[in-house]
Scaffold this motif. Structure first.
Motif: not given
Length: 87
Positions: A19-27, A30-32, A46-55, A70-74
């Motif tokens: 899965a490729i998800v946004s890091p915004e939700s509380a669940p 917690r998973m992170i 690389f120290g930038r803000s996290t925009r996606s979480v890949i499981t 972007t990752i999904a398109a790739r």
């Protein structure tokens, strides 16, 4: 094995992404934290803000500075190249 760029020269195996998800939700936050405590977190932002979480199917979680779209398109590009199948 088809590799997908997740930014800053980092590559992951397209076949192993669950899965490729946004890091915004509380669940997801917690998973992170849980994965970080178990030592399975890979921070590829690389120290930038996290925009996606890949499981991954291995249980690892990868943080990326690229948006999920972007990752999904790739990944879709790799699938069109014949690298992935819907088995």
């Amino acid at each position: 094995m088809k590799l997908v760029s997740i930014g800053f020269g980092n590559l992951v195996s397209a076949e192993r992404i669950v899965a490729i998800v946004s890091p915004e939700s509380a669940p997801i936050k917690r998973m992170i934290q849980e994965v970080r405590e178990r030592g399975l977190l890979i921070d590829a932002s690389f120290g930038r803000s996290t925009r996606s979480v890949i499981t991954m199917d291995s249980g690892n979680v990868i943080l990326s500075a690229l948006p999920p779209e972007t990752i999904a398109a790739r990944c879709a590009e790799k699938q069109q190249e014949g690298g992935l199948t819907d088995e």
